[in-house]
Enzyme design. Sequence first.
Site, mmCIF file in Angstrom:
data_model
loop_
_atom_site.group_PDB
_atom_site.id
_atom_site.type_symbol
_atom_site.label_atom_id
_atom_site.label_comp_id
_atom_site.label_asym_id
_atom_site.label_seq_id
_atom_site.Cartn_x
_atom_site.Cartn_y
_atom_site.Cartn_z
ATOM 1 N N THR A 83 0.875 -1.180 0.000
ATOM 2 C CA THR A 83 0.000 0.000 0.000
ATOM 3 C C THR A 83 0.912 1.230 0.000
ATOM 4 O O THR A 83 1.087 1.873 1.040
ATOM 5 C CB THR A 83 -0.948 0.015 1.214
ATOM 6 N N CYS A 257 6.927 1.314 5.984
ATOM 7 C CA CYS A 257 5.888 1.782 6.905
ATOM 8 C C CYS A 257 6.014 3.235 7.329
ATOM 9 O O CYS A 257 5.128 4.041 7.079
ATOM 10 C CB CYS A 257 5.879 0.901 8.150
ATOM 11 N N ARG A 325 14.102 -0.229 0.720
ATOM 12 C CA ARG A 325 12.937 0.560 0.328
ATOM 13 C C ARG A 325 12.908 1.882 1.089
ATOM 14 O O ARG A 325 13.025 1.907 2.307
ATOM 15 C CB ARG A 325 11.638 -0.227 0.585
HETATM 16 N N1 NAD Z 1 7.250 -4.777 5.810
HETATM 17 C C1 NAD Z 1 6.807 -4.450 7.009
HETATM 18 O O1 NAD Z 1 7.583 -4.371 7.948
HETATM 19 C C2 NAD Z 1 5.332 -4.210 7.268
HETATM 20 C C3 NAD Z 1 4.888 -4.182 8.582
HETATM 21 C C4 NAD Z 1 3.560 -3.976 8.840
HETATM 22 C C5 NAD Z 1 2.675 -3.767 7.800
HETATM 23 N N2 NAD Z 1 3.119 -3.760 6.511
HETATM 24 C C6 NAD Z 1 2.134 -3.559 5.450
HETATM 25 O O2 NAD Z 1 1.850 -4.827 4.865
HETATM 26 C C7 NAD Z 1 1.569 -4.682 3.477
HETATM 27 C C8 NAD Z 1 2.508 -5.545 2.677
HETATM 28 O O3 NAD Z 1 3.829 -5.094 2.887
HETATM 29 P P1 NAD Z 1 5.108 -5.983 2.615
HETATM 30 O O4 NAD Z 1 6.232 -5.309 3.315
HETATM 31 O O5 NAD Z 1 4.822 -7.409 2.912
HETATM 32 O O6 NAD Z 1 5.267 -5.792 1.026
HETATM 33 P P2 NAD Z 1 6.275 -6.589 0.067
HETATM 34 O O7 NAD Z 1 6.584 -5.647 -1.045
HETATM 35 O O8 NAD Z 1 7.391 -7.180 0.842
HETATM 36 O O9 NAD Z 1 5.411 -7.805 -0.476
HETATM 37 C C9 NAD Z 1 4.289 -7.641 -1.222
HETATM 38 C C10 NAD Z 1 4.158 -8.859 -2.121
HETATM 39 O O10 NAD Z 1 2.900 -8.747 -2.765
HETATM 40 C C11 NAD Z 1 3.050 -9.157 -4.112
HETATM 41 N N3 NAD Z 1 1.937 -8.557 -4.840
HETATM 42 C C12 NAD Z 1 1.770 -7.286 -5.231
HETATM 43 N N4 NAD Z 1 0.577 -7.131 -5.794
HETATM 44 C C13 NAD Z 1 -0.018 -8.344 -5.785
HETATM 45 C C14 NAD Z 1 -1.260 -8.815 -6.233
HETATM 46 N N5 NAD Z 1 -2.130 -7.996 -6.791
HETATM 47 N N6 NAD Z 1 -1.528 -10.119 -6.073
HETATM 48 C C15 NAD Z 1 -0.643 -10.934 -5.479
HETATM 49 N N7 NAD Z 1 0.545 -10.543 -5.031
HETATM 50 C C16 NAD Z 1 0.852 -9.247 -5.176
HETATM 51 C C17 NAD Z 1 4.433 -8.683 -4.513
HETATM 52 O O11 NAD Z 1 4.944 -9.435 -5.590
HETATM 53 C C18 NAD Z 1 5.210 -8.933 -3.214
HETATM 54 O O12 NAD Z 1 5.802 -10.213 -3.184
HETATM 55 C C19 NAD Z 1 1.670 -3.189 3.199
HETATM 56 O O13 NAD Z 1 0.417 -2.615 3.350
HETATM 57 C C20 NAD Z 1 2.583 -2.704 4.299
HETATM 58 O O14 NAD Z 1 2.389 -1.325 4.582
HETATM 59 C C21 NAD Z 1 4.435 -4.011 6.218
#
Ligand code: NAD
Length: 401
Positions: A83, A257, A325
């Site tokens: 997001t 984040c 990132r």
């Molecule tokens: N990384 C963190 O520390 C963290 C912590 C808390 C919350 N979040 C939130 O969690 C969410 C995910 O973050 P993340 O860090 O895991 O992201 P990320 O980029 O590590 O992983 C996202 C994954 O989703 C896949 N993807 C993208 N669009 C897709 C779709 N339409 N269908 C299927 N797969 C798809 C991508 O290929 C990727 O592997 C975000 O909203 C983020 O803000 C992240």
Amino acid sequence: MRVAIIGQGYVGLTISAFASQTHEVIGFDNSEKIVAQLNAGLSHIEGVSSEVLKSAIKNGMYRATTSGEDIADVEIVVIAVPTPLNKDREPDLSYIESACSTIALNIKKPILIINESTSFPGTIRNFIKPLIEKLSSTKIEHEYAISPERVDPGRMDWDQKNTPRLYAGLTPTATKRTYDFYSSFCDNLVEVSSPEVAEAAKLFENTFRQVNIALVNEFAQISNALGISVHETLEAANTKPYGFMKFNPSAGVGGHCIPVDPSYLAYAAAKKGAPATFIKRANEVNLEMPKYIVSRVKADNGGSLKGKKVQVVGVAYKPNVADVRETPAELVIDELVSEDAIVSWHDPLVKGWRNQQSTALGGSEIAIVVTLHDVSDRVAVVSSAPYVFDTTGKLSGVKGL
Ligand SMILES: NC(=O)c1ccc[n+]([C@@H]2O[C@H](COP(=O)([O-])OP(=O)(O)OC[C@H]3O[C@@H](n4cnc5c(N)ncnc54)[C@H](O)[C@@H]3O)[C@@H](O)[C@H]2O)c1
């Protein structure tokens, strides 16, 4: 239960690893490369070991897929997709939209849909639910819930099992089913009265960090102007046993984040005409830190960096991860380049970045330490250049914040 987790990144794969101890998990991701790697038992995420993944695959409890049809018979879908912000620094829900489309096109019976992606209050009620209903070919009454993710990549002491997890459903049934799912691998579940409270709490947690980091970054500049050590002053303030929490100055904030989530809160506030002045100013202060750091380095080096060899040490956005990132190191490098310095970077965990490889430590006139990992050799970093500027506060005997 059979569970599909959409998005196999930091959040989705971490949840998959825990959930697959008791549930049959399908990790859906639209990246062929990630899916191939995962099915070969190779984890690309710190904190999820390839051994855990291999064992789940061997026991038939986990497999990854790019095919929407593979999620057709699950009972729960967890959304864990990015997001980010768009070019106007406003919420970009396009990945959530795409995940909703995958669900609507492939799920033909009522299930529980949980959003773990971070977004503004009202996302599950006013965006995800109506969108899935609109895109579904038949009318299906799914249950919907939110349980925002709090994973801190690379952290070993707080994980999915012991970190308290907020949750709330749009209906009592959704709330109950969400509890049943997470309680199978999380010891501490905290129910809140509405999905909007859970969504807002997640945003406020990261806004709290962003604002306090900005405050301490501004204080670092004030301390330098006053000729006192910011670190000694913070240690002194931290002896107060109540009402104070220590944050450390740095080159800024990074990751998925802290630089992003507060802008989701500011967006929701603006929609309702409420002020979000702290968020705006905190963004500015943190984004100005690289310029401030380079100006200090420049002043210490005869007022010009033109033609000088500068190595940025540590480009990951925080210690002990390879994640670049939104890293503030990028802004430090851009600032150095705009000063006509000859810039290289070194990071023992980040092999390639911006189409460049990590260079060997040393060989420059100036080193600016942005991130120091546990594996970084502190003595070698201190002696890597005749002039070293430390933004981390972890090195002694060198210049720094
Ligand atoms: N990384 C963190 O520390 C963290 C912590 C808390 C919350 N979040 C939130 O969690 C969410 C995910 O973050 P993340 O860090 O895991 O992201 P990320 O980029 O590590 O992983 C996202 C994954 O989703 C896949 N993807 C993208 N669009 C897709 C779709 N339409 N269908 C299927 N797969 C798809 C991508 O290929 C990727 O592997 C975000 O909203 C983020 O803000 C992240």
